[in-house]
Design a protein around this motif. Sequence first.
Motif, short mmCIF file in Angstrom:
data_model
loop_
_atom_site.label_atom_id
_atom_site.label_comp_id
_atom_site.label_asym_id
_atom_site.label_seq_id
_atom_site.Cartn_x
_atom_site.Cartn_y
_atom_site.Cartn_z
N ASP A 52 0.84 -1.20 0.00
CA ASP A 52 0.00 0.00 0.00
C ASP A 52 0.88 1.26 0.00
OD1 ASP A 52 -2.46 1.52 0.34
OD2 ASP A 52 -1.70 1.87 2.38
N ILE A 53 1.90 1.28 0.85
CA ILE A 53 2.82 2.43 0.91
C ILE A 53 3.54 2.58 -0.44
CG2 ILE A 53 4.93 3.33 1.99
CD1 ILE A 53 4.03 1.80 4.57
N ALA A 54 4.03 1.47 -0.98
CA ALA A 54 4.77 1.52 -2.26
C ALA A 54 3.88 2.09 -3.37
CB ALA A 54 5.28 0.14 -2.62
N ARG A 55 2.63 1.65 -3.42
CA ARG A 55 1.71 2.13 -4.46
C ARG A 55 1.45 3.62 -4.31
NH1 ARG A 55 -1.87 -2.51 -3.74
NH2 ARG A 55 -1.12 -4.09 -5.18
N ARG A 56 1.18 4.05 -3.09
CA ARG A 56 0.82 5.46 -2.87
C ARG A 56 1.99 6.40 -3.15
NH1 ARG A 56 0.04 6.46 1.99
NH2 ARG A 56 -0.01 4.41 2.98
N HIS A 57 3.21 5.91 -2.96
CA HIS A 57 4.39 6.78 -3.17
C HIS A 57 5.15 6.43 -4.44
CE1 HIS A 57 4.21 8.80 0.79
NE2 HIS A 57 3.66 7.66 1.17
N ASN A 58 4.57 5.52 -5.25
CA ASN A 58 5.19 5.14 -6.51
C ASN A 58 6.61 4.60 -6.31
OD1 ASN A 58 5.15 4.76 -9.25
ND2 ASN A 58 5.96 6.80 -9.71
N LEU A 59 6.75 3.69 -5.36
CA LEU A 59 8.06 3.08 -5.07
C LEU A 59 8.04 1.62 -5.50
CD1 LEU A 59 8.49 4.36 -1.38
CD2 LEU A 59 9.31 5.45 -3.50
N LEU A 60 9.21 1.09 -5.81
CA LEU A 60 9.32 -0.33 -6.12
C LEU A 60 9.45 -1.12 -4.82
CD1 LEU A 60 11.70 -0.04 -9.17
CD2 LEU A 60 9.37 -0.96 -9.23
N LEU A 61 8.96 -2.35 -4.86
CA LEU A 61 9.04 -3.25 -3.71
C LEU A 61 9.92 -4.43 -4.13
CD1 LEU A 61 7.85 -3.26 -0.87
CD2 LEU A 61 5.84 -4.43 -1.78
N ILE A 62 11.07 -4.56 -3.47
CA ILE A 62 12.03 -5.62 -3.81
C ILE A 62 12.18 -6.51 -2.59
CG2 ILE A 62 14.41 -6.11 -4.52
CD1 ILE A 62 14.44 -3.22 -5.75
N GLU A 63 11.69 -7.75 -2.67
CA GLU A 63 11.72 -8.65 -1.52
C GLU A 63 13.06 -9.37 -1.44
OE1 GLU A 63 7.81 -10.58 -2.98
OE2 GLU A 63 8.11 -11.23 -0.89
N ASP A 64 13.77 -9.21 -0.32
CA ASP A 64 14.90 -10.09 -0.03
C ASP A 64 14.30 -11.31 0.66
OD1 ASP A 64 17.02 -11.52 0.94
OD2 ASP A 64 18.21 -9.76 1.48
N ALA A 65 13.96 -12.30 -0.19
CA ALA A 65 13.36 -13.54 0.31
C ALA A 65 14.40 -14.65 0.37
CB ALA A 65 12.18 -13.93 -0.57
N ALA A 66 15.65 -14.26 0.64
CA ALA A 66 16.75 -15.23 0.72
C ALA A 66 16.39 -16.39 1.63
CB ALA A 66 18.02 -14.54 1.25
N GLN A 67 15.70 -16.08 2.74
CA GLN A 67 15.35 -17.12 3.73
C GLN A 67 13.92 -17.62 3.54
OE1 GLN A 67 16.19 -15.40 7.61
NE2 GLN A 67 18.12 -14.53 6.89
N GLY A 68 13.25 -17.17 2.48
CA GLY A 68 11.79 -17.36 2.40
C GLY A 68 11.27 -18.41 1.45
N VAL A 69 12.15 -19.26 0.91
CA VAL A 69 11.68 -20.27 -0.05
C VAL A 69 10.61 -21.16 0.61
CG1 VAL A 69 12.40 -22.25 -1.47
CG2 VAL A 69 13.92 -20.28 -1.21
N MET A 70 9.48 -21.34 -0.05
CA MET A 70 8.36 -22.19 0.38
C MET A 70 7.49 -21.55 1.47
SD MET A 70 8.53 -24.85 -1.54
CE MET A 70 7.51 -26.15 -0.84
N ALA A 71 7.76 -20.31 1.85
CA ALA A 71 6.94 -19.65 2.88
C ALA A 71 5.90 -18.77 2.20
CB ALA A 71 7.81 -18.83 3.81
N ARG A 72 4.81 -18.48 2.93
CA ARG A 72 3.71 -17.72 2.34
C ARG A 72 3.21 -16.62 3.27
NH1 ARG A 72 0.85 -20.61 -1.89
NH2 ARG A 72 1.98 -22.54 -2.30
N TYR A 73 2.56 -15.65 2.63
CA TYR A 73 1.91 -14.54 3.34
C TYR A 73 0.48 -14.47 2.82
CZ TYR A 73 0.69 -9.68 4.47
OH TYR A 73 0.06 -8.54 4.92
N HIS A 74 -0.50 -14.75 3.67
CA HIS A 74 -1.89 -14.81 3.24
C HIS A 74 -2.04 -15.55 1.91
CE1 HIS A 74 -3.39 -12.34 6.54
NE2 HIS A 74 -2.32 -11.58 6.37
N GLY A 75 -1.40 -16.71 1.84
CA GLY A 75 -1.51 -17.55 0.66
C GLY A 75 -0.54 -17.23 -0.46
N ARG A 76 0.04 -16.02 -0.44
CA ARG A 76 0.96 -15.64 -1.52
C ARG A 76 2.39 -16.05 -1.18
NH1 ARG A 76 -0.01 -9.52 -2.84
NH2 ARG A 76 -0.42 -9.36 -0.60
N VAL A 77 3.12 -16.52 -2.18
CA VAL A 77 4.46 -17.06 -1.96
C VAL A 77 5.47 -15.93 -1.80
CG1 VAL A 77 6.28 -18.48 -2.98
CG2 VAL A 77 3.89 -19.15 -3.23
N LEU A 78 6.28 -15.99 -0.75
CA LEU A 78 7.30 -14.95 -0.53
C LEU A 78 8.27 -14.91 -1.71
CD1 LEU A 78 8.19 -15.16 3.27
CD2 LEU A 78 6.20 -14.20 2.10
N GLY A 79 8.64 -13.72 -2.10
CA GLY A 79 9.50 -13.53 -3.26
C GLY A 79 8.70 -13.24 -4.52
#
Length: 375
Positions: free
Chosen positions: A140-167
Motif C-alpha cells: 500500500d505504501i509503495a503504491r501510494r508513493h510510486n516506489l518499487l518493492l524488492i523482496e529479499d526472500a533469501a530465507q523465504g523459499v516455500m513460505a507464504r503470506y496470506h496464501g501468496r508465496v514470498l519472493g
Amino acid sequence: MIPFNKAFVTNRELGYIAEAYGNAHLSGDGAFTKQCHGWLEAQTGVSKALLTHSCTAALEMAAMLAGIGPGDEVIMPSYTFVSTANAFVLRGAVPVFVDIRPDTCNLDETLVEAAITPRTRAIVPVHYAGVACEMNALQDIARRHNLLLIEDAAQGVMARYHGRVLGGIGDFGTYSFHETKNVTCGEGGALLVNAPAHAQRAEIIREKGTNRSQFFRGQVDKYTWVDVGSSYLPGELVAAFLWAQLQEAASITDARLAIWARYHASLAPLEAAGLLRRPTIPAGCEHNAHMYYVVLAPQFDRQQVLTSLRAAGINAVFHYVPLHSAPAGRQFGRVHGAMDVTDAVSERLIRLPLWVGLTEAQQHEVVTQLGAALA
Ligand SMILES: *Cc1c(COP(=O)(O)O)cnc(C)c1O
C-alpha cells in the motif's frame, strides 16, 4: 558436538550431475536450469524466474532492473545480511535503515512512510527466518508513493503470506540457495520478476548485457551487446544439484517445521519463566522453519550463554551485526529514527541448531542445556 547447520542432501544430486555431464552442456541455461526455472515460476507465479550464482547476484540484478542510481534512497532494515544493502550501494544509492518489529524482527511497516523522501525509489523488506513482513501495508505504501518493492526472500523459499508465496509478491524477489538455507546447491540463488515488462531486460542483464537468451530461442539471428550486465548465471552442474533439492522442497520444509514445532513446545516453560522470548508467527504467515531463534532476557550475557552451550557440545550462534553500526553501513547508509529494537534484538538473539536429521534426543539436549545455561 551438535552442529548449528548440516546441509541436507536428497541422494539424487550426484545422479543429476552425472546426467548434466553426459549432456555435455556444462555452462548455464541447459536442461536442468530450465527445469529449475519452470519449478520456480510454477511455485511463485512470477512471469520470470532466473537462476543466479547467489542471492547477492539476484539483489544486484534487481537494483539494476529497478534503475537505481547515484543519490537514490532505498529503505530497508539494518538487521539483515550485508548483500541487502551492498546491491544498492554498488549503484551509488544510499541505504536508509529503519527499525524492526520486536515480534518478527522484520522491517517495522509503521515506520516506513516517515522515512520516505523525494529521493526514495524502493523499499526492500527482508523476510527474517522465513516469516513474512507485513506485505499488505508495504504494498500500500509503495503504491501510494510510486516506489518499487524488492523482496529479499533469501530465507523465504516455500513460505507464504496470506496464501501468496514470498519472493513473488513485490516487483522483484530474490532467493538464496546457499548451503545455510533450506534448499541448497552450495552457492546459488534466483531472481523472481513479477512484471512481464522487466522479464526480457532481466535475461539481458544476467547474460553480460547481451541478447544471447533471445538468440538461443531463435528470436534474433545474432547476439550482441545491448545493455549493461554481468555474468550472473550458474553452470549446469550446480543447477543439476539444485533440481534434486527443489523436487524435495516440500518434504524438506515439512521436516524442518516438525523440528521447529518441537523447539517451540519445549521452550515454552523458559518463556513463561521470563528467561527468553520465542519467535512469533503472525496470523496469515506460513513460515518455512528456516530458523529457530530465541531472544534472551536482558539480564543474561549472551556470549556467556553461547560459551556454556559450546562447552556442553552445542553449537548455537548469534546473528547479524546491524548494518547501521558496521563501518561500511556508517559510510554508505543513514538511519531514519531510533534503532532501539534492532540494537536490543541483535545483542540478545541466539539461533539454535536446526537441520533435517536433527534427532529428538539432540533437540532435547539443546533445550536442557539452554535451560541450564539460563538457570
Ligand atoms: C543468505 C542471505 C543473503 C545472501 O545470500 P547468498 O546466496 O549467500 O548471496 C542475502 N540476504 C539475506 C537476508 C540472507 O539471509
